[in-house]
Design a protein around this motif. Structure first.
Motif, PDB file in Angstrom:
ATOM      1  N   VAL A   1     -40.361  22.725  29.371  1.00 23.42           N
ATOM      2  CA  VAL A   1     -39.004  22.181  28.924  1.00 23.42           C
ATOM      3  C   VAL A   1     -39.232  21.646  27.354  1.00 23.42           C
TER       4      VAL A   1
ATOM      5  N   THR B   1     -42.732  20.814  23.620  1.00 25.24           N
ATOM      6  CA  THR B   1     -42.224  21.067  25.098  1.00 25.24           C
ATOM      7  C   THR B   1     -43.093  20.173  25.974  1.00 25.24           C
TER       8      THR B   1
ATOM      9  N   GLU C   1     -47.215  17.289  35.989  1.00 27.82           N
ATOM     10  CA  GLU C   1     -45.930  17.129  35.218  1.00 27.82           C
ATOM     11  C   GLU C   1     -46.294  16.186  33.978  1.00 27.82           C
TER      12      GLU C   1
ATOM     13  N   SER D   1     -44.495  19.888  30.305  1.00 28.07           N
ATOM     14  CA  SER D   1     -44.300  20.461  31.606  1.00 28.07           C
ATOM     15  C   SER D   1     -43.488  19.656  32.688  1.00 28.07           C
ATOM     16  N   ALA D   2     -42.717  20.338  33.498  1.00 27.86           N
ATOM     17  CA  ALA D   2     -41.819  19.573  34.533  1.00 27.86           C
ATOM     18  C   ALA D   2     -42.054  20.488  35.621  1.00 27.86           C
ATOM     19  N   LEU D   3     -41.604  20.024  36.808  1.00 21.39           N
ATOM     20  CA  LEU D   3     -41.474  20.729  38.033  1.00 21.39           C
ATOM     21  C   LEU D   3     -39.999  20.519  38.343  1.00 21.39           C
ATOM     22  N   GLU D   4     -39.110  21.651  38.413  1.00 24.44           N
ATOM     23  CA  GLU D   4     -37.654  21.744  38.462  1.00 24.44           C
ATOM     24  C   GLU D   4     -37.472  22.707  39.820  1.00 24.44           C
ATOM     25  N   PHE D   5     -36.952  22.047  40.622  1.00 24.83           N
ATOM     26  CA  PHE D   5     -36.385  22.969  41.895  1.00 24.83           C
ATOM     27  C   PHE D   5     -37.644  23.682  42.526  1.00 24.83           C
TER      28      PHE D   5
ATOM     29  N   TYR E   1     -42.241  25.711  38.257  1.00 27.89           N
ATOM     30  CA  TYR E   1     -43.077  24.799  37.231  1.00 27.89           C
ATOM     31  C   TYR E   1     -42.551  25.485  35.752  1.00 27.89           C
ATOM     32  N   GLU E   2     -42.042  24.776  34.984  1.00 31.84           N
ATOM     33  CA  GLU E   2     -41.214  24.852  33.927  1.00 31.84           C
ATOM     34  C   GLU E   2     -41.792  24.029  32.540  1.00 31.84           C
TER      35      GLU E   2
END
Length: 381
Positions: A69, A57, A36, A59-63, A66-67
């Motif tokens: 954002v 953008t 992340e 990188s993120a970990l949502e629910f 891998y997203e």
């Protein structure tokens, strides 16, 4: 425009570990895990109007997913290394764009500066706009099996564009091709299970009488074109063709999304050797030529850095490119075979159908990156 889509970002994010532990010459096969907080900056400053942009953008970990954002609220500037002029970019949807008439001059050197809302500051190495190369010949061919679409698990139809040009001698040349396309819109708004009021689709509350149609269409108030963008990577090096005539080189594929006539604005970018190496690496990742178990090339980290933190790796690249643009009008209304999308039948509001009075039957074009009411050069009626 250069437009690396989210499938690349997801592959990079899922394939990155601590970049400080590996290199392109590292003989140890690394294990990859999601990381992340990786900042990715994709940016282009072009000699052609309307082609320059910046996308930022993280990188993120949502629910558990891998997203990639988009980062809102950044302060973004192109900086002219010759004059120190600073050109501020404005946020437009999920992009930062300069004024519509912005373009770099041949021989000029530019750099990118980005400040995030939390104070993190990034800047690029300077890049110079080299000479553009003219496109001399264009061929367009329709094929029912243009390319394989993994999502649909089948080949899709469309047009393949090939070109010819004279490669300049006595110098190394590197090319990147992209396009944006224009299609005439009939309806500027479609509302499902609702109706158009106050510049938006209104959700349906219990009303009497109830609405009678599953959707309503709203014709464009003025002539309007929908704009789409290429998302593939098409590159070429003159390593084996230096100073020769290049002909029948396939540079773009235009899927048959619908059967409306289309204007393709083909862009040929002259880029640097380092930019070519960077985009070649991205193409390998997207095409799965290398696989996630291969050592990550150093080119994943481009020419962006955080001057205040030399241990932070910044993904992406700022590219300055001389651009040649060629409009290509393609007639599609008489093509046999089904397109990828089914056109909706017009379904306007009518007396007695349950929508509030007075009835609304039109919607504005809405000038944006993806729509325009200005007639594109090369359009044919």
């Amino acid at each position: 425009m250069l437009n690396i889509n989210k499938k690349f970002l997801l592959k990079v994010c899922t394939g990155l570990m601590s970049l400080g532990l590996i290199s392109c010459t590292d003989p140890i096969r690394p294990e990859f895990e999601f990381k992340e907080g990786l900042v990715y900056i994709e940016a282009l400053a072009s000699t052609g109007e309307g082609a320059s942009f910046v996308r930022i953008t993280e990188s993120a970990l949502e629910f558990g997913i891998y997203e990639s954002v988009f980062l809102n609220g950044a302060s973004v500037f192109f900086v002219n290394g010759n004059t120190n002029e600073m050109v501020q970019l404005a946020q437009e949807e999920e992009l930062y764009v300069p004024p519509v008439d912005f373009k770099v001059g041949l021989g000029e050197t530019w750099e990118l500066q980005v400040t995030l809302p939390d104070g993190r500051f990034y800047k690029s190495e300077p890049e110079r706009a080299e000479n553009a190369v003219a496109i001399q010949q264009v061929d367009v061919e329709y094929t029912p099996e243009l390319e394989f679409n993994a999502g649909l698990d089948r080949f899709i139809p469309g047009h393949r564009i090939s070109i010819g040009f004279e490669d300049p001698p006595d110098q190394e040349n590197y090319y990147y091709w992209s396009y944006r396309s224009f299609e005439r819109l009939v309806n500027c708004k479609v509302c499902f299970n609702g109706f158009y009021r106050e510049e938006m689709c209104m959700s349906v509350a219990p009303i009497e009488p109830p609405i009678t149609k599953p959707y309503y269409t709203y014709a464009c108030e003025s002539t309007c074109w929908q704009i789409r963008y290429e998302d593939n990577i098409n590159i070429f090096s003159d390593k084996f063709t230096n100073g020769t005539t290049v002909s029948q080189l396939s540079v773009a594929e235009v899927p048959l999304i619908n059967k409306r006539n289309i204007l393709v604005e083909l862009q040929q970018f002259s880029i640097s050797a380092s930019a070519h190496e960077y985009y070649r690496t991205l193409k390998d990742i997207i095409d799965d030529n290398s696989g996630f178990n291969a050592p990550l090339p150093a080119a994943l980290v481009g020419n962006m850095s955080n001057p205040g933190n030399d241990e932070e790796f910044v993904l992406g690249r700022f590219t300055v490119a001389a651009t040649t643009t060629t409009p290509i009008f393609i007639e599609r209304i008489f093509i046999d075979g089904p397109p990828l999308e089914t056109e909706l039948f017009s379904s306007p509001e009518e007396f007695g159908d349950g929508t509030p009075d007075p009835k609304v039957t039109t919607a504005p074009c809405g000038e944006s990156r993806y729509r325009t009411s200005f007639r594109p050069e090369g359009w044919r009626d």
